[in-house]
Design a protein around this motif. Structure first.
Motif, PDB file in Angstrom:
ATOM      1  N   THR A   1     -23.723  23.972  23.278  1.00 10.97           N
ATOM      2  CA  THR A   1     -24.136  22.689  22.698  1.00 10.97           C
ATOM      3  C   THR A   1     -24.620  21.752  23.804  1.00 10.97           C
ATOM      4  OG1 THR A   1     -22.636  22.935  20.825  1.00 10.97           O
ATOM      5  CG2 THR A   1     -23.367  20.691  21.346  1.00 10.97           C
ATOM      6  N   HIS A   2     -23.876  21.670  24.897  1.00 13.18           N
ATOM      7  CA  HIS A   2     -24.290  20.825  26.023  1.00 13.18           C
ATOM      8  C   HIS A   2     -25.665  21.253  26.541  1.00 13.18           C
ATOM      9  CE1 HIS A   2     -24.290  18.719  29.856  1.00 13.18           C
ATOM     10  NE2 HIS A   2     -24.463  19.889  30.466  1.00 13.18           N
TER      11      HIS A   2
ATOM     12  N   HIS B   1     -25.488  13.648  29.468  1.00 10.07           N
ATOM     13  CA  HIS B   1     -24.501  14.207  28.535  1.00 10.07           C
ATOM     14  C   HIS B   1     -23.364  14.831  29.331  1.00 10.07           C
ATOM     15  CE1 HIS B   1     -22.686  17.015  25.620  1.00 10.07           C
ATOM     16  NE2 HIS B   1     -22.884  15.996  24.818  1.00 10.07           N
TER      17      HIS B   1
ATOM     18  N   LYS C   1     -19.804  17.153  28.950  1.00 11.44           N
ATOM     19  CA  LYS C   1     -18.999  18.012  28.086  1.00 11.44           C
ATOM     20  C   LYS C   1     -17.521  17.918  28.436  1.00 11.44           C
ATOM     21  CE  LYS C   1     -20.271  21.999  30.833  1.00 11.44           C
ATOM     22  NZ  LYS C   1     -20.894  21.112  31.812  1.00 11.44           N
TER      23      LYS C   1
ATOM     24  N   THR D   1     -13.797  14.519  25.952  1.00  6.09           N
ATOM     25  CA  THR D   1     -14.511  14.445  24.682  1.00  6.09           C
ATOM     26  C   THR D   1     -15.999  14.397  24.991  1.00  6.09           C
ATOM     27  OG1 THR D   1     -12.702  13.213  23.674  1.00  6.09           O
ATOM     28  CG2 THR D   1     -14.840  13.088  22.578  1.00  6.09           C
ATOM     29  N   PRO D   2     -16.778  15.377  24.517  1.00  3.22           N
ATOM     30  CA  PRO D   2     -18.212  15.368  24.826  1.00  3.22           C
ATOM     31  C   PRO D   2     -18.859  14.058  24.390  1.00  3.22           C
ATOM     32  CG  PRO D   2     -17.595  17.455  23.850  1.00  3.22           C
ATOM     33  CD  PRO D   2     -16.409  16.538  23.712  1.00  3.22           C
ATOM     34  N   GLY D   3     -19.778  13.577  25.214  1.00  6.53           N
ATOM     35  CA  GLY D   3     -20.453  12.335  24.887  1.00  6.53           C
ATOM     36  C   GLY D   3     -21.685  12.121  25.734  1.00  6.53           C
TER      37      GLY D   3
ATOM     38  N   ALA E   1     -27.194  11.282  19.666  1.00  2.00           N
ATOM     39  CA  ALA E   1     -25.780  10.986  19.434  1.00  2.00           C
ATOM     40  C   ALA E   1     -25.443  11.118  17.960  1.00  2.00           C
ATOM     41  CB  ALA E   1     -25.445   9.585  19.942  1.00  2.00           C
TER      42      ALA E   1
ATOM     43  N   HIS F   1     -21.746  12.895  18.914  1.00  6.59           N
ATOM     44  CA  HIS F   1     -21.083  12.563  20.173  1.00  6.59           C
ATOM     45  C   HIS F   1     -21.344  11.083  20.474  1.00  6.59           C
ATOM     46  CE1 HIS F   1     -21.499  16.992  21.770  1.00  6.59           C
ATOM     47  NE2 HIS F   1     -20.794  16.912  20.673  1.00  6.59           N
TER      48      HIS F   1
END
Length: 190
Positions: A29-30, A137, A139, A142-144, A182, A187
């Motif tokens: 995902t990242h 981004h 990972k 908490t990914p954000g 986002a 995220h």
């Protein structure tokens, strides 16, 4: 020799390398998010297919980290693994040449980093785009998503030269639109 010509083939490499479905989901995902950011900021004239492949591959070495191993090693581990699969250097270099705003041999020595003493810098526009996109981004935890201002404040702790290098990248590539991403990925923006 492994031939990589599609997102699906790169996904299969991630699936092969990932120790668990959870690790795969986090890293894949990242990498997809970094790819989307890289496509946003890439200027005309760069090899977008190479940018895309590099973004999707850049963190594949995360799966190879041993428990407790220093995170900075993920780049060289990914590059070594892709070399072992006989991927071309132009692809494997994205792994070891995306960390921070570049790691110099002086950084390795002065910070005592557990890396072979060498320069790990973006040498091509495509490598620089992936390096830059990766800053937006995280990972970890908490990914954000990370704003340019947040990353600038964070990188400044490594020296004024690193902060200046990031500012040059912002000036060159602009700030990506993180809001839609986002919302799409769920995220937060930090």
């Amino acid at each position: 020799m492994v031939i990589v010509s599609s997102d699906q083939q790169i996904r299969e490499l991630h699936e092969q390398a990932a120790p668990s479905a959870e690790a795969f989901d986090l890293v894949w995902t990242h990498c997809r998010i970094v790819c989307r950011i890289a496509e946003q900021v890439a200027p005309p004239g760069v090899d977008l297919a190479l940018v895309r492949a590099g973004a999707l591959l850049h963190d594949i070495g995360v799966y190879r980290l041993a428990a407790g191993e220093h995170y900075v090693r993920h780049g060289v581990l990914g590059e070594q693994w892709l070399h072992g699969l006989e991927l071309p250097d132009v692809l494997s270099r994205f792994c070891a040449h995306h960390t921070g705003v570049g790691v110099t041999r002086d950084d390795v020595v002065q910070q005592g980093l557990p890396l072979p003493v060498a320069d790990y810098l973006a040498d091509t526009p495509e490598e620089e785009i992936v390096m830059y996109a990766d800053k937006f981004h995280s990972k970890g935890g908490t990914p954000g998503f990370v704003t340019a201002a947040s990353f600038a404040a964070s990188v400044a702790r490594f020296g004024a030269d690193k902060a200046a290098q990031f500012k040059r990248m912002v000036d060159r590539f602009g700030e990506p639109d993180l809001k839609a991403l986002a919302e799409e990925f769920g995220h937060p923006i930090r």
